[in-house]
Design a protein around this motif. Structure first.
Motif, mmCIF file in Angstrom:
data_model
loop_
_atom_site.group_PDB
_atom_site.id
_atom_site.type_symbol
_atom_site.label_atom_id
_atom_site.label_comp_id
_atom_site.label_asym_id
_atom_site.label_seq_id
_atom_site.Cartn_x
_atom_site.Cartn_y
_atom_site.Cartn_z
ATOM 1 N N GLY A 83 12.623 -10.150 36.331
ATOM 2 C CA GLY A 83 12.841 -9.141 37.355
ATOM 3 C C GLY A 83 14.111 -8.331 37.204
ATOM 4 N N ALA A 84 14.730 -8.383 36.045
ATOM 5 C CA ALA A 84 15.970 -7.637 35.832
ATOM 6 C C ALA A 84 15.680 -6.199 35.430
ATOM 7 C CB ALA A 84 16.817 -8.302 34.741
ATOM 8 N N THR A 85 16.559 -5.301 35.832
ATOM 9 C CA THR A 85 16.586 -3.946 35.306
ATOM 10 C C THR A 85 17.262 -4.046 33.943
ATOM 11 O OG1 THR A 85 16.788 -3.006 37.510
ATOM 12 C CG2 THR A 85 17.491 -1.618 35.669
ATOM 13 N N VAL A 86 16.626 -3.512 32.904
ATOM 14 C CA VAL A 86 17.168 -3.654 31.551
ATOM 15 C C VAL A 86 17.735 -2.317 31.089
ATOM 16 C CG1 VAL A 86 16.698 -4.369 29.182
ATOM 17 C CG2 VAL A 86 15.494 -5.485 31.074
ATOM 18 N N LEU A 87 19.028 -2.312 30.822
ATOM 19 C CA LEU A 87 19.755 -1.110 30.409
ATOM 20 C C LEU A 87 20.056 -1.181 28.918
ATOM 21 C CD1 LEU A 87 22.480 -1.322 33.193
ATOM 22 C CD2 LEU A 87 20.282 -0.134 33.319
ATOM 23 N N ALA A 88 20.133 -0.033 28.286
ATOM 24 C CA ALA A 88 20.585 0.040 26.896
ATOM 25 C C ALA A 88 21.836 0.901 26.856
ATOM 26 C CB ALA A 88 19.513 0.650 26.002
ATOM 27 N N HIS A 89 22.837 0.425 26.142
ATOM 28 C CA HIS A 89 24.035 1.210 25.848
ATOM 29 C C HIS A 89 24.000 1.425 24.338
ATOM 30 C CE1 HIS A 89 25.770 0.946 29.829
ATOM 31 N NE2 HIS A 89 25.359 -0.307 29.844
ATOM 32 N N TRP A 90 23.764 2.675 23.951
ATOM 33 C CA TRP A 90 23.497 3.060 22.567
ATOM 34 C C TRP A 90 24.698 3.746 21.959
ATOM 35 C CZ3 TRP A 90 21.178 3.190 18.103
ATOM 36 C CH2 TRP A 90 20.986 4.362 17.385
ATOM 37 N N PHE A 91 25.145 3.236 20.820
ATOM 38 C CA PHE A 91 26.224 3.831 20.054
ATOM 39 C C PHE A 91 25.595 4.571 18.878
ATOM 40 C CE2 PHE A 91 28.240 0.742 22.547
ATOM 41 C CZ PHE A 91 29.583 1.048 22.632
ATOM 42 N N PRO A 92 25.430 5.894 18.974
ATOM 43 C CA PRO A 92 24.830 6.633 17.856
ATOM 44 C C PRO A 92 25.598 6.358 16.562
ATOM 45 C CG PRO A 92 25.032 8.052 19.762
ATOM 46 C CD PRO A 92 25.787 6.779 20.080
ATOM 47 N N PRO A 93 24.896 6.295 15.436
ATOM 48 C CA PRO A 93 25.546 5.979 14.160
ATOM 49 C C PRO A 93 26.663 6.958 13.811
ATOM 50 C CG PRO A 93 23.171 5.908 13.930
ATOM 51 C CD PRO A 93 23.453 6.482 15.288
ATOM 52 N N ASP A 94 27.714 6.414 13.232
ATOM 53 C CA ASP A 94 28.837 7.186 12.720
ATOM 54 C C ASP A 94 29.020 6.734 11.268
ATOM 55 O OD1 ASP A 94 31.224 8.444 12.138
ATOM 56 O OD2 ASP A 94 32.399 7.370 13.660
ATOM 57 N N PRO A 95 28.197 7.275 10.342
ATOM 58 C CA PRO A 95 28.194 6.770 8.960
ATOM 59 C C PRO A 95 29.542 6.856 8.259
ATOM 60 C CG PRO A 95 26.405 8.351 9.294
ATOM 61 C CD PRO A 95 27.236 8.335 10.545
ATOM 62 N N ALA A 96 30.378 7.800 8.628
ATOM 63 C CA ALA A 96 31.688 7.900 7.984
ATOM 64 C C ALA A 96 32.712 6.998 8.674
ATOM 65 C CB ALA A 96 32.177 9.345 8.008
ATOM 66 N N GLY A 97 32.660 6.919 9.992
ATOM 67 C CA GLY A 97 33.664 6.171 10.743
ATOM 68 C C GLY A 97 33.481 4.665 10.726
#
Length: 152
Positions: A83-97
């Motif tokens: 019964g949990a609300t499921v959140l995503a925290h997305w870190f877009p790729p930083d191929p150089a960093g």
């Protein structure tokens, strides 16, 4: 309602620092970065809190690379099953960093360049269609902080 969060991003994207700074007050934190090196059963150790904590009314956040929807599916399903609300925290790729930041880690904590490259082309943005109730993109703000933006 209880929440579960899945923090998704490449190595050296800032997932653990974000989790400690932004989620630790609201969520219990679990993730591969918090386990001893060489720990066995990492997948089960991360899935267990998602299966147990929301049922007990305690929110939990899992931080891991989890580059594909298939790898995230068990966490999303376990949260929803309780019964949990499921959140995503997305870190877009930083191929150089990411490789630059990985190189700054202590030798014991560092993942070899081949390991960083192995996941660099695999991450796919979490979506509501994959079962998340909300998805937030987390980006560096250029001043040492983070900007968090809801995505569609």
């Amino acid at each position: 309602m209880t929440e579960s969060a899945v923090v998704v991003g490449l190595r050296a994207s800032g997932r653990p620092a974000f989790s400690r700074g932004h989620l630790a007050g609201r969520f219990g934190l679990v993730g591969e970065d918090l386990f001893p090196r060489g720990a066995r059963g990492r997948q089960a150790r991360q899935t267990w809190p998602i299966e147990e904590e929301p049922g007990a009314g305690r929110p939990v956040a899992v931080g891991d690379t989890r580059p594909s929807p298939e790898e995230r599916r068990p966490l999303v399903a376990a949260g929803h099953a309780h019964g949990a609300t499921v959140l995503a925290h997305w870190f877009p790729p930083d191929p150089a960093g990411s490789p630059r930041r990985e190189a700054l880690r202590a030798a014991r904590a560092r993942v070899p360049d081949a390991g960083v490259r192995a996941t660099s082309g695999r991450p796919r943005r979490p979506t509501r269609a994959a079962g998340f109730d909300a998805v937030h993109a987390v980006r560096r703000d250029g001043r040492g902080g983070r900007e968090i933006h809801p995505t569609a």
